[in-house]
Motif scaffolding. Structure first.
Motif, PDB file in Angstrom:
ATOM      1  N   HIS A 143     -57.454  21.152  44.273  1.00  0.00           N
ATOM      2  CA  HIS A 143     -57.032  22.379  44.957  1.00  0.00           C
ATOM      3  C   HIS A 143     -56.785  23.510  43.964  1.00  0.00           C
ATOM      4  CE1 HIS A 143     -56.802  21.506  49.169  1.00  0.00           C
ATOM      5  NE2 HIS A 143     -56.069  20.437  48.997  1.00  0.00           N
ATOM      6  N   LEU A 144     -56.223  23.165  42.805  1.00  0.00           N
ATOM      7  CA  LEU A 144     -55.923  24.165  41.791  1.00  0.00           C
ATOM      8  C   LEU A 144     -57.139  24.503  40.939  1.00  0.00           C
ATOM      9  CD1 LEU A 144     -52.437  22.791  40.692  1.00  0.00           C
ATOM     10  CD2 LEU A 144     -52.874  24.856  42.009  1.00  0.00           C
ATOM     11  N   ARG A 145     -58.276  23.846  41.217  1.00  0.00           N
ATOM     12  CA  ARG A 145     -59.544  24.101  40.516  1.00  0.00           C
ATOM     13  C   ARG A 145     -59.404  23.942  39.001  1.00  0.00           C
ATOM     14  NH1 ARG A 145     -61.969  29.218  44.035  1.00  0.00           N
ATOM     15  NH2 ARG A 145     -62.026  28.099  46.017  1.00  0.00           N
ATOM     16  N   TYR A 146     -58.770  22.844  38.604  1.00  0.00           N
ATOM     17  CA  TYR A 146     -58.682  22.510  37.197  1.00  0.00           C
ATOM     18  C   TYR A 146     -60.071  22.210  36.647  1.00  0.00           C
ATOM     19  CZ  TYR A 146     -53.754  22.118  35.899  1.00  0.00           C
ATOM     20  OH  TYR A 146     -52.455  22.399  35.535  1.00  0.00           O
ATOM     21  N   PRO A 147     -60.331  22.475  35.375  1.00  0.00           N
ATOM     22  CA  PRO A 147     -61.612  22.090  34.776  1.00  0.00           C
ATOM     23  C   PRO A 147     -61.762  20.571  34.745  1.00  0.00           C
ATOM     24  CG  PRO A 147     -60.104  22.942  33.109  1.00  0.00           C
ATOM     25  CD  PRO A 147     -59.479  23.226  34.440  1.00  0.00           C
ATOM     26  N   ALA A 148     -62.990  20.096  34.892  1.00  0.00           N
ATOM     27  CA  ALA A 148     -63.251  18.659  34.994  1.00  0.00           C
ATOM     28  C   ALA A 148     -62.697  17.858  33.818  1.00  0.00           C
ATOM     29  CB  ALA A 148     -64.746  18.418  35.162  1.00  0.00           C
ATOM     30  N   PRO A 149     -62.839  18.311  32.548  1.00  0.00           N
ATOM     31  CA  PRO A 149     -62.289  17.518  31.436  1.00  0.00           C
ATOM     32  C   PRO A 149     -60.769  17.349  31.518  1.00  0.00           C
ATOM     33  CG  PRO A 149     -63.878  19.123  30.621  1.00  0.00           C
ATOM     34  CD  PRO A 149     -63.613  19.472  32.057  1.00  0.00           C
ATOM     35  N   ARG A 150     -60.058  18.408  31.968  1.00  0.00           N
ATOM     36  CA  ARG A 150     -58.600  18.297  32.076  1.00  0.00           C
ATOM     37  C   ARG A 150     -58.216  17.378  33.224  1.00  0.00           C
ATOM     38  NH1 ARG A 150     -54.378  18.135  28.844  1.00  0.00           N
ATOM     39  NH2 ARG A 150     -52.473  19.032  29.727  1.00  0.00           N
ATOM     40  N   ILE A 151     -58.951  17.434  34.330  1.00  0.00           N
ATOM     41  CA  ILE A 151     -58.685  16.523  35.449  1.00  0.00           C
ATOM     42  C   ILE A 151     -58.829  15.080  34.982  1.00  0.00           C
ATOM     43  CG2 ILE A 151     -59.576  15.696  37.656  1.00  0.00           C
ATOM     44  CD1 ILE A 151     -60.202  18.529  38.424  1.00  0.00           C
ATOM     45  N   ARG A 152     -59.907  14.809  34.245  1.00  0.00           N
ATOM     46  CA  ARG A 152     -60.136  13.439  33.763  1.00  0.00           C
ATOM     47  C   ARG A 152     -58.996  13.004  32.851  1.00  0.00           C
ATOM     48  NH1 ARG A 152     -63.637   9.378  32.905  1.00  0.00           N
ATOM     49  NH2 ARG A 152     -63.738   8.453  30.832  1.00  0.00           N
ATOM     50  N   GLN A 153     -58.522  13.891  31.977  1.00  0.00           N
ATOM     51  CA  GLN A 153     -57.462  13.536  31.045  1.00  0.00           C
ATOM     52  C   GLN A 153     -56.165  13.203  31.774  1.00  0.00           C
ATOM     53  OE1 GLN A 153     -55.354  16.469  28.232  1.00  0.00           O
ATOM     54  NE2 GLN A 153     -56.938  15.563  26.930  1.00  0.00           N
ATOM     55  N   LEU A 154     -55.773  14.039  32.732  1.00  0.00           N
ATOM     56  CA  LEU A 154     -54.534  13.799  33.476  1.00  0.00           C
ATOM     57  C   LEU A 154     -54.650  12.577  34.373  1.00  0.00           C
ATOM     58  CD1 LEU A 154     -53.557  17.475  34.408  1.00  0.00           C
ATOM     59  CD2 LEU A 154     -52.547  16.028  32.640  1.00  0.00           C
ATOM     60  N   LEU A 155     -55.817  12.386  34.985  1.00  0.00           N
ATOM     61  CA  LEU A 155     -56.008  11.209  35.825  1.00  0.00           C
ATOM     62  C   LEU A 155     -55.995   9.932  34.996  1.00  0.00           C
ATOM     63  CD1 LEU A 155     -58.684  12.282  38.462  1.00  0.00           C
ATOM     64  CD2 LEU A 155     -56.276  11.773  38.855  1.00  0.00           C
ATOM     65  N   GLN A 156     -56.567   9.975  33.805  1.00  0.00           N
ATOM     66  CA  GLN A 156     -56.521   8.800  32.943  1.00  0.00           C
ATOM     67  C   GLN A 156     -55.083   8.451  32.577  1.00  0.00           C
ATOM     68  OE1 GLN A 156     -59.033   9.132  29.490  1.00  0.00           O
ATOM     69  NE2 GLN A 156     -60.802   8.317  30.582  1.00  0.00           N
ATOM     70  N   ALA A 157     -54.263   9.469  32.336  1.00  0.00           N
ATOM     71  CA  ALA A 157     -52.851   9.213  32.048  1.00  0.00           C
ATOM     72  C   ALA A 157     -52.170   8.544  33.250  1.00  0.00           C
ATOM     73  CB  ALA A 157     -52.146  10.521  31.697  1.00  0.00           C
ATOM     74  N   ALA A 158     -52.438   9.047  34.456  1.00  0.00           N
ATOM     75  CA  ALA A 158     -51.864   8.444  35.663  1.00  0.00           C
ATOM     76  C   ALA A 158     -52.376   7.023  35.869  1.00  0.00           C
ATOM     77  CB  ALA A 158     -52.198   9.310  36.881  1.00  0.00           C
ATOM     78  N   ILE A 159     -53.664   6.802  35.592  1.00  0.00           N
ATOM     79  CA  ILE A 159     -54.257   5.467  35.722  1.00  0.00           C
ATOM     80  C   ILE A 159     -53.563   4.487  34.780  1.00  0.00           C
ATOM     81  CG2 ILE A 159     -56.345   4.149  35.153  1.00  0.00           C
ATOM     82  CD1 ILE A 159     -57.934   6.542  36.329  1.00  0.00           C
ATOM     83  N   LEU A 160     -53.352   4.910  33.526  1.00  0.00           N
ATOM     84  CA  LEU A 160     -52.703   4.027  32.559  1.00  0.00           C
ATOM     85  C   LEU A 160     -51.274   3.708  32.983  1.00  0.00           C
ATOM     86  CD1 LEU A 160     -52.739   2.511  29.908  1.00  0.00           C
ATOM     87  CD2 LEU A 160     -52.164   4.640  28.725  1.00  0.00           C
ATOM     88  N   MET A 161     -50.559   4.700  33.513  1.00  0.00           N
ATOM     89  CA  MET A 161     -49.187   4.460  33.976  1.00  0.00           C
ATOM     90  C   MET A 161     -49.156   3.458  35.120  1.00  0.00           C
ATOM     91  SD  MET A 161     -47.302   8.172  33.789  1.00  0.00           S
ATOM     92  CE  MET A 161     -48.678   9.277  34.067  1.00  0.00           C
ATOM     93  N   PRO A 371     -53.834  27.390  48.111  1.00  0.00           N
ATOM     94  CA  PRO A 371     -55.172  27.422  47.552  1.00  0.00           C
ATOM     95  C   PRO A 371     -56.151  28.141  48.439  1.00  0.00           C
ATOM     96  CG  PRO A 371     -54.806  25.335  48.623  1.00  0.00           C
ATOM     97  CD  PRO A 371     -53.545  26.132  48.790  1.00  0.00           C
ATOM     98  N   ALA A 372     -57.250  28.589  47.826  1.00  0.00           N
ATOM     99  CA  ALA A 372     -58.354  29.150  48.600  1.00  0.00           C
ATOM    100  C   ALA A 372     -59.216  28.056  49.182  1.00  0.00           C
ATOM    101  CB  ALA A 372     -59.193  30.073  47.707  1.00  0.00           C
ATOM    102  N   THR A 373     -59.260  26.886  48.502  1.00  0.00           N
ATOM    103  CA  THR A 373     -60.052  25.763  48.981  1.00  0.00           C
ATOM    104  C   THR A 373     -59.322  25.049  50.095  1.00  0.00           C
ATOM    105  OG1 THR A 373     -60.856  25.493  46.752  1.00  0.00           O
ATOM    106  CG2 THR A 373     -61.223  23.657  48.263  1.00  0.00           C
TER     107      THR A 373
END
Length: 385
Positions: A143-161, A371-373
């Motif tokens: 929704h916040l239209r984060y760039p794909a590399p940053r989304i992957r980084q934050l999601l990987q952190a959540a996945i590891l947790m 969001p606009a989306t």
């Protein structure tokens, strides 16, 4: 027949709440959490004079098998998202403080503030302090239209947790009941057999995974250890695994059936008349505030470590709030603990309410602007990613 009609009506209420929430730009799980936590107690008070008590609603013979299937689908989907062998270093730096600081805070809270319970129950409280909801976090970032590399980084952190959460609980539970750990580990070696076959179907492997996960759940064996071990074994051996349901079908089952059923099944086991009586105001306040405060601090420290600086920034604050979302992951874990009688219904209620506040916190704090989306567009992107 009347019990079945009541459950159909209840699912209809969840569908209406989900539809209304989508008009207000709310993610489905947020609408469903609001209805379950705030609306279900009022519904039960209204239906009590009609003879629909919680014990009667939960006693239907067909309900537990249906709940088992819904729970298996959700747990299987979450675990399949958790397994990722290609973690980035910055994701690990974010995840470690974000997980262990609230975990130890929750463990201390369980040991010193809450009524006496088992060591496994205290560990479970710490893990519930540390969870991050992967699907809800993804939708917020989209929704916040984060760039794909940053989304992957934050999601990987959540996945590891979340992987740490499932693994620690599974091992802690299995250490006291070795048989519940041995059989799941043996069943998780099935991908070794698939590796020897000349023709390997990813969907058939996924079907075997879900069927065995359901068997573990029904036999009250350690389904968490089985799921993690099975997926890790498939990943290491490079045996393809794909859940057998198309993403659109699974999304519909999750939104309209599985999540409402799991929410209602768990909350109907709460004695609403006495839900507040198990704890003092200090204990109840600690269960609402400490998980959020400790998680926000852990998130901020992890993001600072990954960025190489401690100076606060608006983006870092927003990401700290987003990584605090609980949502579906915590619902599944709470229901697992309640089903196994690891936690009390009062603790279930307090932490469910905390999860609702945490999931809505990005909207309350401005970390999640309008969001606009549309919600439908972001959800469709998630389903096909």
């Amino acid at each position: 027949m009347s019990i079945a009609l009541f459950w159909l009506g209840l699912l209809g209420l969840f569908a209406a709440a989900t539809w209304l929430g989508s008009r207000l730009r709310l993610i489905p799980i947020v609408s469903q959490l609001l209805l379950a936590t705030l609306g279900l107690p009022l519904l039960m008070q209204w239906s009590a004079p009609l003879g629909f008590g919680a014990s009667e609603l939960l006693a239907a013979d067909w309900l537990k098998p249906l709940y088992g299937v819904a729970f298996t689908l959700l747990l299987g989907h979450i675990l399949s998202d958790v397994i990722d062998l290609d973690l980035q270093a910055d994701s690990v730096k974010i995840a470690l403080p974000s997980f262990f600081l609230p975990f130890f805070c929750g463990l201390a809270c369980a040991l010193w503030l809450l009524p006496a319970q088992s060591l496994l129950g205290s560990i479970a409280v710490g893990l519930l302090f540390a969870l991050t909801a992967i699907p809800v976090l993804f939708l917020y970032l989209q929704h916040l239209r984060y760039p794909a590399p940053r989304i992957r980084q934050l999601l990987q952190a959540a996945i590891l947790m979340d992987l740490l959460c499932w693994l620690i609980f599974g091992l802690a539970q299995g250490s006291s009941q070795p048989a519940t750990l041995l059989w799941p580990l043996l069943a998780a070696s099935l991908p070794l057999l698939f590796k020897l076959l000349p023709c390997r179907s990813a969907r058939f492997n996924g079907l075997c995974f879900l069927v065995l996960l359901l068997v573990m759940q029904q036999l009250k064996l350690n389904a968490l250890v089985f799921g993690i071990a099975y997926l890790l074994c498939s990943a290491v051996l490079r045996v393809p695994l794909r859940l057998p349901l198309p993403s659109s079908v699974f999304a519909a089952l999750q939104t309209w059936l599985a999540v409402p059923l799991i929410l209602a099944y768990g909350l109907l086991q709460i004695d609403w008349q006495n839900a507040w009586l198990g704890y003092s105001w200090l204990q109840f306040g600690a269960l609402l505030l400490l998980p959020i405060a400790s998680k926000l601090l852990g998130n901020w420290l992890g993001l600072s470590w990954a960025a190489g600086r401690l100076a606060p920034s608006p983006g870092q604050w927003r990401e700290s709030v987003l990584l605090n979302t609980r949502g579906l992951t915590e619902i599944v874990f709470l229901n697992l603990l309640l089903h196994q009688q690891v936690i009390s219904t009062q603790l279930y209620f307090a932490l469910m309410l905390m999860g609702l506040i945490s999931t809505l916190l990005p909207a309350f704090t401005g970390a999640y602007p309008r969001p606009a989306t549309t919600t439908h567009e972001a959800r469709s992107h998630y389903e096909h990613s």
